[in-house]
Every structure is written in structure tokens, then in C-alpha cells.
Enzyme design. Structure first.
Site, PDB file in Angstrom:
ATOM      1  N   GLU A  16       0.790  -1.249   0.000  1.00 31.50           N
ATOM      2  CA  GLU A  16       0.000   0.000   0.000  1.00 31.50           C
ATOM      3  C   GLU A  16       0.815   1.289   0.000  1.00 31.50           C
ATOM      4  O   GLU A  16       0.539   2.195   0.790  1.00 31.50           O
ATOM      5  CB  GLU A  16      -0.938   0.003   1.214  1.00 31.50           C
ATOM      6  CG  GLU A  16      -1.809  -1.217   1.311  1.00 31.50           C
ATOM      7  CD  GLU A  16      -2.768  -1.182   2.503  1.00 31.50           C
ATOM      8  OE1 GLU A  16      -2.586  -0.338   3.390  1.00 31.50           O
ATOM      9  OE2 GLU A  16      -3.712  -1.989   2.511  1.00 31.50           O
TER      10      GLU A  16
ATOM     11  N   GLU B 235      -6.185 -10.776  -1.059  1.00 31.38           N
ATOM     12  CA  GLU B 235      -7.049 -10.541   0.118  1.00 31.38           C
ATOM     13  C   GLU B 235      -8.515 -10.428  -0.287  1.00 31.38           C
ATOM     14  O   GLU B 235      -9.243  -9.552   0.185  1.00 31.38           O
ATOM     15  CB  GLU B 235      -6.607  -9.260   0.853  1.00 31.38           C
ATOM     16  CG  GLU B 235      -5.142  -9.240   1.201  1.00 31.38           C
ATOM     17  CD  GLU B 235      -4.679  -7.976   1.911  1.00 31.38           C
ATOM     18  OE1 GLU B 235      -5.523  -7.196   2.386  1.00 31.38           O
ATOM     19  OE2 GLU B 235      -3.457  -7.765   1.968  1.00 31.38           O
TER      20      GLU B 235
HETATM   21  C1  XIL Z   1      -6.375  -6.050   8.391  1.00 35.23           C
HETATM   22  C2  XIL Z   1      -6.678  -7.124   9.410  1.00 35.23           C
HETATM   23  O1  XIL Z   1      -7.540  -8.077   8.849  1.00 35.23           O
HETATM   24  C3  XIL Z   1      -7.299  -6.497  10.641  1.00 35.23           C
HETATM   25  O2  XIL Z   1      -7.452  -7.447  11.652  1.00 35.23           O
HETATM   26  C4  XIL Z   1      -6.434  -5.347  11.157  1.00 35.23           C
HETATM   27  O3  XIL Z   1      -7.086  -4.689  12.202  1.00 35.23           O
HETATM   28  C5  XIL Z   1      -6.149  -4.365  10.044  1.00 35.23           C
HETATM   29  O4  XIL Z   1      -5.571  -5.049   8.952  1.00 35.23           O
HETATM   30  N1  XIL Z   1      -4.981  -4.658   3.711  1.00 35.23           N
HETATM   31  C6  XIL Z   1      -4.000  -5.470   4.206  1.00 35.23           C
HETATM   32  C7  XIL Z   1      -4.271  -6.306   5.392  1.00 35.23           C
HETATM   33  O5  XIL Z   1      -2.915  -5.604   3.582  1.00 35.23           O
HETATM   34  O6  XIL Z   1      -3.125  -6.510   6.151  1.00 35.23           O
HETATM   35  C8  XIL Z   1      -5.371  -5.708   6.246  1.00 35.23           C
HETATM   36  O7  XIL Z   1      -5.668  -6.609   7.308  1.00 35.23           O
HETATM   37  C9  XIL Z   1      -6.579  -5.435   5.387  1.00 35.23           C
HETATM   38  C10 XIL Z   1      -6.255  -4.435   4.312  1.00 35.23           C
END
Ligand code: XIL
Length: 655
Positions: A357, A479
Site C-alpha cells: 500500500e 485478500e
Molecule cells: C487487516 C486485518 O484483517 C485487521 O485485523 C487489522 O485490524 C487491520 O488489517 N490490507 C491489508 C491487510 O494488507 O493486512 C489488512 O488486514 C486489510 C487491508
């Protein structure tokens, strides 16, 4: 969509009041629990085995305690007020917000088992409090998580079927109430074991359905490991690849205490120390079950402690210089992989999100600054480097220290928006420099009510996939989840199924370029966006229309018996070894093409589209003789010739 980025919402609860703050998630929260609504209740509590239950009428408060030596709370049975009968537990003498009452779970509960905790509590005059969870990891470091935050009512507050569990690596496990310094009363406390429920065994395995196309995986958190039905779903559908939901992120791995001790001992403040204690339950599971792991993530603006970037490793220290941060970054990445592979030499760390990101929606570096309060999108990396030049350093170090066979990805969200061209340009450049293998598309999507307002639309997502596929780089969906409208989520569950179908069909269309599809969770109630029901299974472990949309009318394929079978040398290639022009045959013109590309390196066709020269895939296919060193050499052309003359039997370097 990223408004919730730092928040994990609890299932079936009362909206915003229940959101966990980033502070909570920043402590490697290895736990999530939800007040179970009638919809998501997994077997009603009254059918569960009661482990412990009290209304305090017998005056016994011995199961409860305060929170350690410095906690002034005293516990007694009191007849001041009660819900049932005339007695309740009174926690008086609280002199700090964090003071108890607490209930120690690991004294009477077993690890890897889920429990419901139910009780009623109130303050003396007004009820103000937060219900939290605490455990100590194998290093003895305590971790805290708010389960129900900022409760505020003038009456008794009912906590019903709050799901809790822990693994055998977790010690001193407590549920406690904190907030304010008022007296707290508790009544009608019950602890029951969550009954084991069967999963649907007779439906198709998502993993098997796509076994001939790409790995199917998911992300899990340590508490998921305690739920038998949850893990059965993981095993059946998602065991091609696992990602740790939080436990391998910088804030979970960077160890401030050990880092400060190292400075004290050596005087060297450029060597941040790491610990995988939070990730151990996850990694132990992957090791035991032979499941390939995506390492997520090394360099990110979020879930990264500020002290890492500061003089003296202090949160409020001055920012360090870029030169010092480069050293810290190198040592951090080196220590990360050295420690990880020393602890888990047998685990297949096949992919790593090196940088996460780093680009804003319009393809610019983030604003510089401290992560600070919840939801900040600022980047301490940009603060220290002045721009996004940290990205290349990260990939260079990752290439140097990551285990062989671990492919390196740039991973991002909103990857279908205008940042797309920036991501692609950067990825190609880093790939040409030999330090990046692929692009991770997070794919946090929003089906909403698909007919009018899904974002992205299936078409938009598909167009983005086409662009990424055209780079010739390896693409992973890292994801995937697709939410529905928060206000009436169940209403849009069928639309969500259609949306998932469209998205999965698009992914399959580009499957030649995609090596893994990883969902961000399994059941809705355990999702980071739980209140918008984004996943394939509901809280009762039942397949939703989303699952059926993903499967479509596809059939199950044979799953490779050993999921860790990855080439030990060289790349996984698309096509036939030694085939330079992509016609799947080995002929003299392949030799000529390889020679031409060496004589004229600018015409390799590195954009993946040139017809007369080597595409990126072709470069991998002809990189035969010494695949570990990057680049195509005359030796490769010679080898193809030898094959044509039948001097060597195969061009596959793994054979
Ligand atoms: C999220 C987790 O699922 C949560 O538990 C935490 O509070 C925040 O992060 N993008 C990503 C992930 O790369 O690491 C994130 O995961 C969701 C968005």
C-alpha cells in the site's frame, strides 16, 4: 472503502460502538470475539456444556482477580445491587482505568476450544466500561484487545455469548472489564463450551475446483485455530496457501524490548530485533499441515511502530536520517528472514508482500508523517525517505535475504483505480532490476447492491486484471472479500453471489497470469469487515450464495498430493522450457531469438508484448542453465541447441 482499514468489526453487534480501535489491532491482537446475534449464534448457549456458572449468592468470588501487583482493585461479594438474587460481585478500590475485575480463562478452560462468556455488569452510578482480553505470548509479552469497547449505559449491561478461545502457546489468558475508576458490579456469570458443529462435507472444495488453475488460500488469525469447524473449512477449501491476518506484520514482528536491549549491549542502533512469538500458533499449524505461506508484510505505513523510525527507538524521538533507516531496513529484513527460516526451515514461504500500500489512489506517495491515531494513512517511510524511494531498497534487501523460491510482490488495494498505471510502471522497473516477481491485488471489493452500485463493477475489475496480466508478471489475488450494504446486509446476499461469480469468472479468464487466489477470511463473523458479511461462509459455517457464485458450474480437479511441490531451482514457468517464441515447440528459431536478445538487450520485449523478442515469460522459459542467477546467457542458447541435437535429454532445470 478503506475507512475501515484499521478497524476490525465484530460480528452481529451494535455497529460503531463495537469497532476495535487501531490501538487494539496494533498489539498483535491474536483474538477476536463477538457478541453473537441470534443469526450468528453457533448452537444456542443452553445446549452447550456449562464450565462454570455463578450468581454469587454463595459469596464465592475466588474465580475472579485483579490485574496484578499494581492493581488496587479488591473483590468481594456485595448486596448493594444484584440482577438475580440479592448478591453480586463488587470490584472496589479501582485507582487506574486499566484496573480489573478479571477472570482467568486458562485456569479452567482448555486451549484450542471455544467458549462463550456471558455476564451482566454495571458501574456504581453509571455503566462505563470496555470488555477486553489479555494473554501472554511465549516470550512473556502481554497482548491486549478490546472486545466490546466504550459501553455506556445507565443500567446493567448484558454481555451475551462473547466467544473466547486461546492456543497452548498463550498463557495468563484473561477476560476483564476496564475503564474509569468507579466500582464495578458483576452478576450472573456463565462460561460454556461452544458445541462442535459439523461443516457441509458434501459440497465442492473451492481449492479442488481451481486446483488446475491456481492455489486457493485464505488468511487466518490465531483464534481461528481454536475453532474446529472453522479449521475444517480451512482444510477443505483453502489449504493451498495461508496468510497470517496480523501476526507477521511489522508491529507484530519488530520487538522493541529486544531492540533496546541490543542497543544497550552493543551500542549499535541500526539493527532492529524481531520475534515471531505472535505468529507461532499460525506457523506451527502451517508446518504441521504442510501448507504454503504468504509472508504478509515487510514494509508498510500501517501496523508499523513509530519507534522503528525514531532516534533511540523511542515513540517520541526525532526521526532518524534516511541513511540510518536504510541500515535499519536492511537489518530488519535480514533478521526477519533469518529468524523465520531458522525457526521454520520446512515451511514453504512461497510468496512475500515486500511492500504494501505505498501508493495513494491517484498514484502518488503517501503524505509523510507518524502513524499516530487510528486511521492515519500517513507514512513514516515517506517521512524519512522524502519520497517512495524506500520501495526499491525494500525489494533489493528482500531479494537478498528471502529464502530461495520465495517470490516477491508489491501488494495494494484499490488496485483497479487510477493508481494502476503507477503500480505497473513501478513493478516492471523493479522486475527488470531482478528484485520483484509479481503484483498482489488485495481485491477488497464491495458488491453492495450489485445491480446499481457495486464498486468496482465486475467490468472495471476485469479491465484492471487485463492490464496487470499484460505485464507478464506473476499476479496473485491476495485478500479477496466483497462486502454488501451495511444497513441491510442480508438483503443483498444473493447479489453478492452474482458479484462473486462475475469476479471469479474474470479471474479465471486471466488464470494464466494468476498463481494464487487468497480470500481474506472464511466466515463472515470472523472477518475484519464482519458487519458487511464479505465472505463465502456464514457464521454457522454454511456456504453462502457467494460460495456458489465462486464455484459456478465448475467441477473439482485433482489436488496435488504434496502442496509444497515447488521447483527447488529456477522459476515456475508458463509454457515449455526453452521455448523462446511461445509456440510450445523447440526449434532452431528459439536459439536464434535467444542470441538476438542477448546481442540486443534493449529489445528483450520486457513490456511483455513484443512479438519478435523475448517476453518476460519467455525470458523465464529460456533461463535454463543457471536459473538462480538472473538473466539469459549464451549458455542458454547453447543448451537449447544441445537439446535439438539430442545431446541433452531435457531443458527442464528441475528434472
Ligand atoms: C487487516 C486485518 O484483517 C485487521 O485485523 C487489522 O485490524 C487491520 O488489517 N490490507 C491489508 C491487510 O494488507 O493486512 C489488512 O488486514 C486489510 C487491508
Amino acid at each position: 472503502m478503506k475507512g475501515n482499514h484499521y478497524r476490525r468489526l465484530i460480528a452481529g453487534v451494535m455497529g460503531a460502538a463495537m469497532a476495535l480501535s487501531s490501538a487494539a489491532s496494533a498489539v498483535n491482537a491474536a483474538f477476536v470475539a463477538g457478541e453473537v446475534s441470534p443469526v450468528s449464534a453457533v448452537g444456542a448457549a443452553d445446549t452447550s456444556a456449562v464450565i462454570y456458572s455463578t450468581d454469587f449468592e454463595d459469596g464465592d468470588v475466588s474465580y475472579f482477580c485483579n490485574r496484578g501487583e499494581n492493581d488496587t482493585t479488591e473483590l468481594s461479594a456485595s448486596t448493594d445491587m444484584a440482577v438475580s438474587g440479592s448478591t453480586s460481585l463488587l470490584a472496589s478500590g479501582r485507582s487506574k482505568d486499566w484496573n480489573g475485575p478479571a477472570f482467568q480463562l486458562d485456569k479452567i478452560c482448555k486451549p484450542y476450544t471455544e467458549y462463550y462468556v456471558s455476564f451482566k455488569f454495571r458501574g456504581k452510578y453509571y455503566t462505563n466500561g470496555t470488555v477486553s482480553f489479555q494473554y501472554s505470548d511465549p516470550d512473556g509479552t502481554p497482548h491486549y484487545q478490546n472486545l466490546i469497547k466504550n459501553i455506556s449505559t445507565s443500567d446493567w449491561y448484558t454481555v451475551e455469548n462473547l466467544k473466547v478461545s486461546f492456543t497452548d502457546e498463550m498463557k495468563d489468558v484473561f477476560v476483564y472489564i476496564e475503564g474509569g475508576q468507579d466500582d464495578i458490579y458483576i452478576d450472573d456469570f456463565t462460561l460454556t463450551e461452544v458445541p462442535d458443529v459439523p461443516i457441509e462435507e458434501d459440497i465442492k472444495s473451492v481449492r479442488a475446483v481451481f486446483a488446475d488453475k491456481f492455489k486457493i488460500g485464505t488468511a487466518i488469525t490465531p483464534d481461528n485455530l481454536s475453532s474446529k469447524p472453522f479449521m475444517k473449512l480451512v482444510e477443505k477449501h483453502f489449504s493451498g496457501s495461508l496468510t497470517a491476518g496480523n501476526e507477521m506484520k511489522p508491529d507484530a514482528v519488530l520487538n522493541q524490548k529486544a531492540t533496546l536491549a541490543y542497543v544497550e549491549e552493543t551500542g549499535d542502533d541500526e539493527n532492529p530485533q524481531v520475534s515471531f512469538s505472535a505468529a507461532k500458533p499460525f506457523l506451527n499449524y502451517c508446518q504441521k499441515n504442510n501448507i504454503p505461506v504468504r509472508v504478509h508484510t515487510l514494509v508498510w505505513h500501517s501496523q508499523t511502530p513509530d519507534w522503528f523510525f525514531k532516534e533511540g527507538y523511542q515513540d517520541d524521538g526525532e526521526w532518524v536520517s534516511k541513511e540510518k533507516m536504510i541500515k535499519r531496513m536492511e537489518n530488519y529484513i535480514k533478521n526477519y528472514f533469518t529468524e523465520l527460516t531458522a525457526l521454520y526451515p520446512d515451511v514453504n514461504f512461497y510468496a512475500c508482500d515486500v511492500v504494501n500500500e505505498a501508493w495513494t489512489n491517484d498514484g502518488k506517495p503517501r503524505d509523510p508523517g507518524q502513524q499516530g491515531s487510528s486511521g492515519s494513512e500517513k507514512s513514516a517511510w515517506v517521512q524519512v525517505f522524502g519520497d517512495n524511494s524506500f520501495i526499491e531498497y525494500a525489494f533489493t534487501f528482500a531479494r537478498e535475504y528471502a529464502p530461495k523460491g520465495c517470490k516477491l510482490y508489491y501488494n495494494d488495494y484499490n488496485e483497479y483505480m487510477s493508481k494502476i498505471d503507477t503500480i505497473i510502471a513501478m513493478a516492471k522497473e523493479l522486475n527488470e532490476k531482478g528484485v520483484l516477481d509479481g503484483i498482489g491485488l488485495q481485491s477488497h471489493l464491495d458488491a453492495r447492491d450489485m445491480a446499481t452500485s457495486a464498486f468496482p463493477t465486475v467490468d472495471m475489475y476485469k479491465k484492471a486484471l487485463a492490464k496487470y496480466a499484460a505485464t507478464g508478471l506473476d499476479i496473485q489475488i491476495t485478500e479477496l472479500d466483497a462486502t454488501v450494504d451495511q444497513n441491510d446486509p442480508t438483503k443483498y446476499i444473493d447479489y453478492q453471489g452474482e458479484y462473486y461469480k462475475g469476479i471469479m469468472d474474470a479471474i479465471v479468464e486471466y488464470s494464466d497470469s494468476i498463481s494464487a487466489v487468497v480470500f481474506w477470511g472464511v466466515t463472515d463473523d470472523q472477518s475484519w469487515r464482519a458487519n458487511r458479511l464479505p465472505l463465502l461462509f456464514d457464521a454457522d459455517y454454511k456456504a453462502k450464495p457467494a460460495y456458489y457464485g465462486v464455484i459456478g458450474d465448475r467441477e473439482e480437479q485433482e489436488i496435488p498430493t504434496d502442496p509444497t511441490t515447488e521447483p527447488t531451482t529456477g522459476e515456475e514457468i508458463k509454457g515449455v522450457w526453452g521455448d523462446a517464441d511461445g509456440d510450445d515447440e523447440i526449434k532452431m528459431n528459439d536459439v536464434v531469438l535467444v542470441m538476438q536478445s542477448i546481442a540486443n538487450p534493449d529489445t528483450y520485449g520486457a513490456d511483455g508484448t513484443a512479438e519478435k523478442h523475448l517476453t518476460l515469460d519467455a525470458q523465464k522459459r529460456v533461463n535454463i542453465v543457471d536459473p538462480d542467477t538472473t538473466g539469459v546467457t549464451v549458455q542458454d542458447a547453447l543448451q537449447i541447441q544441445k537439446f535439438l541435437l539430442e545431446i541433452v535429454p531435457t531443458l527442464d532445470p528441475n528434472a
